[in-house]
Design a protein around this motif. Structure first.
Motif, PDB file in Angstrom:
ATOM      1  N   UNK A  56     -11.459   9.790   2.778  1.00  0.00           N
ATOM      2  CA  UNK A  56     -10.328   8.718   2.477  1.00  0.00           C
ATOM      3  C   UNK A  56     -10.264   7.612   3.186  1.00  0.00           C
ATOM      4  N   UNK A  57     -11.426   7.399   3.984  1.00  0.00           N
ATOM      5  CA  UNK A  57     -11.612   6.356   4.901  1.00  0.00           C
ATOM      6  C   UNK A  57     -10.818   6.214   6.380  1.00  0.00           C
ATOM      7  N   UNK A  58     -10.280   7.369   6.492  1.00  0.00           N
ATOM      8  CA  UNK A  58      -9.215   7.416   7.669  1.00  0.00           C
ATOM      9  C   UNK A  58      -9.785   7.575   8.993  1.00  0.00           C
ATOM     10  N   UNK A  59      -9.405   7.456  10.164  1.00  0.00           N
ATOM     11  CA  UNK A  59      -9.824   7.680  11.527  1.00  0.00           C
ATOM     12  C   UNK A  59     -10.006   9.349  11.929  1.00  0.00           C
ATOM     13  N   UNK A  60     -11.314   9.629  12.076  1.00  0.00           N
ATOM     14  CA  UNK A  60     -11.580  10.747  12.208  1.00  0.00           C
ATOM     15  C   UNK A  60     -11.087  11.139  13.558  1.00  0.00           C
ATOM     16  N   UNK A  61     -10.970  10.701  14.514  1.00  0.00           N
ATOM     17  CA  UNK A  61     -10.282  10.884  15.758  1.00  0.00           C
ATOM     18  C   UNK A  61      -8.784  11.335  15.726  1.00  0.00           C
ATOM     19  N   UNK A  62      -8.176  10.782  14.729  1.00  0.00           N
ATOM     20  CA  UNK A  62      -6.682  11.019  14.541  1.00  0.00           C
ATOM     21  C   UNK A  62      -6.281  12.522  14.432  1.00  0.00           C
ATOM     22  N   UNK A  63      -7.148  13.285  13.975  1.00  0.00           N
ATOM     23  CA  UNK A  63      -6.894  14.641  13.845  1.00  0.00           C
ATOM     24  C   UNK A  63      -7.325  15.687  15.169  1.00  0.00           C
ATOM     25  N   UNK A  64      -7.846  14.903  16.242  1.00  0.00           N
ATOM     26  CA  UNK A  64      -8.205  15.704  17.302  1.00  0.00           C
ATOM     27  C   UNK A  64      -6.987  16.538  17.790  1.00  0.00           C
ATOM     28  N   UNK A  65      -7.140  17.646  18.027  1.00  0.00           N
ATOM     29  CA  UNK A  65      -6.166  18.576  18.354  1.00  0.00           C
ATOM     30  C   UNK A  65      -5.122  19.130  17.538  1.00  0.00           C
ATOM     31  N   UNK A  66      -5.386  18.891  16.185  1.00  0.00           N
ATOM     32  CA  UNK A  66      -4.605  19.296  15.076  1.00  0.00           C
ATOM     33  C   UNK A  66      -5.354  20.782  14.697  1.00  0.00           C
ATOM     34  N   UNK A  67      -4.530  22.014  15.205  1.00  0.00           N
ATOM     35  CA  UNK A  67      -5.227  22.917  15.110  1.00  0.00           C
ATOM     36  C   UNK A  67      -4.835  24.090  14.185  1.00  0.00           C
ATOM     37  N   UNK A  68      -3.823  23.358  13.137  1.00  0.00           N
ATOM     38  CA  UNK A  68      -3.278  24.425  11.957  1.00  0.00           C
ATOM     39  C   UNK A  68      -3.031  23.396  11.009  1.00  0.00           C
ATOM     40  N   UNK A  69      -2.655  24.038   9.757  1.00  0.00           N
ATOM     41  CA  UNK A  69      -2.755  22.963   8.471  1.00  0.00           C
ATOM     42  C   UNK A  69      -1.233  22.325   8.799  1.00  0.00           C
ATOM     43  N   UNK A  70      -0.179  22.717   9.367  1.00  0.00           N
ATOM     44  CA  UNK A  70       0.979  21.983   9.547  1.00  0.00           C
ATOM     45  C   UNK A  70       0.795  20.803  10.464  1.00  0.00           C
ATOM     46  N   UNK A  71      -0.023  21.013  11.643  1.00  0.00           N
ATOM     47  CA  UNK A  71      -0.207  20.091  12.646  1.00  0.00           C
ATOM     48  C   UNK A  71      -0.886  19.105  11.734  1.00  0.00           C
ATOM     49  N   UNK A  72      -1.990  19.377  10.941  1.00  0.00           N
ATOM     50  CA  UNK A  72      -2.776  18.224  10.340  1.00  0.00           C
ATOM     51  C   UNK A  72      -2.103  17.546   9.238  1.00  0.00           C
ATOM     52  N   UNK A  73      -1.171  17.972   8.650  1.00  0.00           N
ATOM     53  CA  UNK A  73      -0.370  17.280   7.822  1.00  0.00           C
ATOM     54  C   UNK A  73       0.485  16.416   8.380  1.00  0.00           C
ATOM     55  N   UNK A  74       1.081  16.874   9.620  1.00  0.00           N
ATOM     56  CA  UNK A  74       2.201  15.900  10.311  1.00  0.00           C
ATOM     57  C   UNK A  74       1.285  14.636  10.817  1.00  0.00           C
ATOM     58  N   UNK A  75       0.156  15.186  11.438  1.00  0.00           N
ATOM     59  CA  UNK A  75      -0.644  13.984  11.844  1.00  0.00           C
ATOM     60  C   UNK A  75      -1.229  13.191  10.711  1.00  0.00           C
ATOM     61  N   UNK A  76      -1.220  13.557   9.587  1.00  0.00           N
ATOM     62  CA  UNK A  76      -1.783  12.615   8.659  1.00  0.00           C
ATOM     63  C   UNK A  76      -0.734  11.964   7.972  1.00  0.00           C
ATOM     64  N   UNK A  77       0.696  12.164   7.936  1.00  0.00           N
ATOM     65  CA  UNK A  77       1.498  11.470   7.571  1.00  0.00           C
ATOM     66  C   UNK A  77       2.014  10.027   8.693  1.00  0.00           C
ATOM     67  N   UNK A  78       1.714  10.603   9.822  1.00  0.00           N
ATOM     68  CA  UNK A  78       1.820   9.616  10.846  1.00  0.00           C
ATOM     69  C   UNK A  78       0.794   8.471  10.748  1.00  0.00           C
ATOM     70  N   UNK A  79      -0.504   8.937  10.520  1.00  0.00           N
ATOM     71  CA  UNK A  79      -1.675   7.902  10.947  1.00  0.00           C
ATOM     72  C   UNK A  79      -2.431   7.373   9.676  1.00  0.00           C
ATOM     73  N   UNK A  80      -1.847   8.111   8.412  1.00  0.00           N
ATOM     74  CA  UNK A  80      -2.522   7.639   7.286  1.00  0.00           C
ATOM     75  C   UNK A  80      -2.324   5.952   7.013  1.00  0.00           C
ATOM     76  N   UNK A  81      -3.441   5.531   6.824  1.00  0.00           N
ATOM     77  CA  UNK A  81      -3.518   4.014   6.538  1.00  0.00           C
ATOM     78  C   UNK A  81      -3.948   3.724   5.219  1.00  0.00           C
TER      79      UNK A  81
END
Length: 303
Positions: free
Chosen positions: A255-280
């Protein structure tokens, strides 16, 4: 890309023809992310209009897979197989207004025109004709897609009169999707770019039925190493609901998003939370994307 922050309603609408693969996950998560970015609602609709193509149990499996990836519909799931009266009412309106007509032509009789219907050429009536939408010659349509940009289609010459109900009974996708999007108040249609060519037909139907036209955003297709659409490819393995993170990371990058943004996201919940903050949304590519390699644990391989 401008998103309405108050009344956004999007949807993901899979057909139950098999398990979800990376291409369908991209569409599901991309549409979910755009809805969340706008502070809106995200709905799931099962487009089960073609029984011969359906795989028993596929709809339930798709919903369980979405849940494993943290993607749950904000409203009860709708199934098109239960909505025939709505489609019939819309079809009756189009027939009454002369915007639709019964057609006795077969595919064979239309072969000389490349399958495009401009006028009925059948020599004999059949017991159960199809119903087509009338597209006058030189009917051209254009719209602005939020991802793909300006889209132009000469619907009259390229598509012609298109089917609303097939001769063998099932409702056509074009009519059902228009009726359902209106009934569910969908403001934004987010789906794969392979459906871009269908959009002008749907806009014509919306105008004929007096319905509003949603905004459109057609996400990039995932391609295999040979450049084929993933759903048509041998690489099209189901995503692994028991280990969602690798597939989510691949789709995030597609989807063209920054792969470094999900560093440290170790669960689905953390991944989705990160994505909502960082999605451009402005980073979403318009062109097809080559599918990256996945670790063996991220998908269930076919035997």
């Amino acid at each position: 890309m401008s998103l309405d922050q108050t009344s956004y309603r999007g949807r993901f609408a899979p057909s139950p023809t098999g398990p979800l693969h990376l291409g369908s996950l991209l569409t599901a998560w991309g549409s979910w992310l755009l809805a969340r970015k706008a502070g809106g609602r995200w709905l799931v609709r099962i487009e089960d209009l073609d029984p011969p193509r359906e795989v028993p149990g596929a709809a339930g499996l798709q919903l369980r897979t979405l849940a494993a990836f943290g993607l749950a519909s904000d409203e009860p799931v709708v199934r098109q197989s239960e909505r025939g009266p709505l489609y019939q009412a819309a079809l009756d309106r189009l027939l009454d207004r002369g915007d639709a007509f019964h057609c006795h032509c077969s595919r064979r009789t239309l072969a000389a025109n490349g399958g495009v219907h401009h006028q009925c050429v059948a020599a004999h009536a059949i017991d159960h004709p199809s119903v087509r939408f009338r597209v006058p010659p030189r009917t051209r349509l254009e719209f602005d897609d939020l991802i793909q940009g300006p889209v132009h289609q000469d619907v009259g010459s390229e598509v012609g009169d298109f089917v609303l109900r097939r001769a063998d009974g099932p409702w056509a996708y074009q009519l059902a999707v228009v009726v359902d999007d209106a009934a569910q108040g969908i403001t934004d249609v987010v789906r794969g770019a392979d459906l871009l060519v269908s959009t002008p037909r749907q806009i014509l139907l919306q105008r004929a039925l007096g319905l509003s036209t949603p905004r459109h955003a057609h996400l990039p297709l995932l391609l295999d190493a040979d450049g084929r659409k993933l759903s048509k490819s041998l690489a099209c393995a189901p995503v692994d609901a028991s280990d969602p993170l690798p597939a989510l990371r691949v789709v995030w990058a597609a989807l063209g998003q920054d792969p470094s943004a999900h560093a440290g996201a170790a669960s689905v919940a953390a991944m989705l939370s990160m994505a909502q903050r960082e999605f451009d949304p402005s980073r979403i590519p318009g062109q097809p994307v080559a599918m990256p390699s996945l670790p063996d644990t991220s998908v269930t391989r076919r035997p």
